[in-house]
Design an enzyme around this catalytic site. Sequence first.
Site, mmCIF file in Angstrom:
data_model
loop_
_atom_site.group_PDB
_atom_site.id
_atom_site.type_symbol
_atom_site.label_atom_id
_atom_site.label_comp_id
_atom_site.label_asym_id
_atom_site.label_seq_id
_atom_site.Cartn_x
_atom_site.Cartn_y
_atom_site.Cartn_z
ATOM 1 N N PHE A 124 0.860 -1.188 0.000
ATOM 2 C CA PHE A 124 0.000 0.000 0.000
ATOM 3 C C PHE A 124 0.887 1.224 0.000
ATOM 4 C CE2 PHE A 124 -2.382 3.519 1.744
ATOM 5 C CZ PHE A 124 -3.556 3.438 1.023
ATOM 6 N N ASP A 165 10.140 1.595 0.313
ATOM 7 C CA ASP A 165 9.070 2.523 0.673
ATOM 8 C C ASP A 165 9.046 2.638 2.195
ATOM 9 O OD1 ASP A 165 6.768 3.892 1.256
ATOM 10 O OD2 ASP A 165 5.399 2.438 0.332
ATOM 11 N N LYS A 206 5.273 11.423 5.504
ATOM 12 C CA LYS A 206 4.570 11.436 6.780
ATOM 13 C C LYS A 206 5.321 12.231 7.853
ATOM 14 C CE LYS A 206 1.825 7.273 5.916
ATOM 15 N NZ LYS A 206 0.584 7.958 5.609
#
Length: 436
Positions: free
Chosen positions: A173, A259, A288
Site C-alpha cells: 500500500f 518505501d 509522513k
Amino acid sequence: YQRRVRVSMLRKLPQLLTPICSRSLGAPAPALSSGQQAIFDKEHQYGAHNYGPLPVALARGSGVHVWDTDGKHYFDFLAAYSAVNQGHCHPRILATMKEQCETLTLTSRAFYNNVLGEYEEYMTKLFGFDKLLPMNTGIEACETAVKVARKWGYMVKGIPDNQAKVLFAEDNFWGRSIAACSSSSDPTCYTNFGPFTPGFELVPFNNLEVLEERLKDPNVCAFMVEPIQGEAGVIIPDDGYLQGVRALCDKHNVLWIADEVQSGLGRTGRRSACEWEGVKPDVITLGKALGGGVFPVSAVLTSDEVMLCIRPGEHGSTFGGNPLGCKIAMTAMDVLESEGLYENAEKMGGILLNELRKLPKEVVDVVRGRGLFCGVEIKETDSFNAWEVCLKLRDAGLLAKPTHGHIIRFTPPIVINEEEMKECTDIICSTITSFN
C-alpha cells in the site's frame, strides 16, 4: 500472474467489505453530543464519502494526547498513520513553522531559494545518499521513485523503449493514485478503477525464491517494497529477507526501492526500518513524519547514477522543495535525532508488545510489532469485531483504527513516555479482555 492474484482477491471482496458495511450494524455506541453529530453530518453532506472515520471529532492535540470538541481526553494510538511521530504540535516544530511563515513560504522551483540546498545537504548526509528530490506527499515520493527507476532502466540498464517493468510486493500500500491502484492486490483499491498502468507486476511478499525468478527478466528495472507492510496489518518479513532483496537486486542489476513512508523516521526504533538488517536500498522514499505532523513533506533519496537520469523539465512539483516545508523537515528530523526518539520507540514498543502478548487468545489471534509499529489480529465472531473493539477503546479514552476489517494497528507518537504507556496498556488490555 497479477490477473490471477486479482481474480482470487476479487472473490474475497464480499468478506473483506463485510466489516466496513457492518459498522452501523454492531452494538450501539454511547450517544454522541449534538455538537459532534453536527460535525459528522456536515462532513457527510458536503464532503466525498471516501473515508469511514471512527466517530470522534478532534479539536486539540499535544504530544500523545488529543481532545474532542466536548473536551474529552484520549490517547492517540494512530498518530495520523505515523505522520505525527514527534507528537502533536511539537513546540520546536511549531516555532520553526511560525518563523518561516513570516519570512518566505513558497517560490516554486522556477527560482532558487535559500533553504532547499541546505535541506538537501542535511538529508543526503544524514541518510548517506548523493541526491534528494523533494516532493510533498508519500504517494508523490513513491510515484517519483518509480518514474526515476524507469528512466534509469532505459538510460543505464538499456531496457528497450516502453518495456520497463517494476515489481511490487503483494499486499503493498502506497496510496490511491491510478499508479498505486495498478500495483495493488487489494480489490477495494483497484476495483472499477481500470484500465491500469502497464509494466507493473506483483510478487509474494517475504518470498525470495519467487522474487529471484522474476528478477531474471532483463526488462525489470526496480522492485519496490515496504520493509514492514503497514496497511496490510504490520506484516514483518522473516529475518534476512531484506538482506536477500539487497543481494538479489545487486545480482540482477535491479534497483531496490524501499518505501519507508510509514516504517521510517523512528517508527520501528530506527531511522529507517532497513537498518534492522543493516542494508541500504538504492532508492528510499520518505514522507509522513518528515513534515512533523504540521505540513506535507516527502522526499526521494538515491545515487547520482540514478537521480541524474532526470533532467530539467522531466519532473517537478510547484510546492516540492518550498522553503517552509524544508525548514519544517529539518527541524522534524532534528527532533527525532536529538531527543532520543529512536531509542524511545524501541523501548516503549517492547513494553507495549509484552503487554499485547498477554491478551486472551479467544479475542486476539496474532500480535506483531517492531518498535512502536504494532498490530493485533482480532478473532471475529458473531459477538464482536475489530471495529467494535475500537469503539470501546474510544469510549475508554484511546483512539485506534482497524485495517482490513480484523486488524488493529497500535502506533502512538513515539514521544510517549513510560507512565503514559502504562496507562495505555491498561486501557487496551482491560478493554480487549472484556470481549472474552
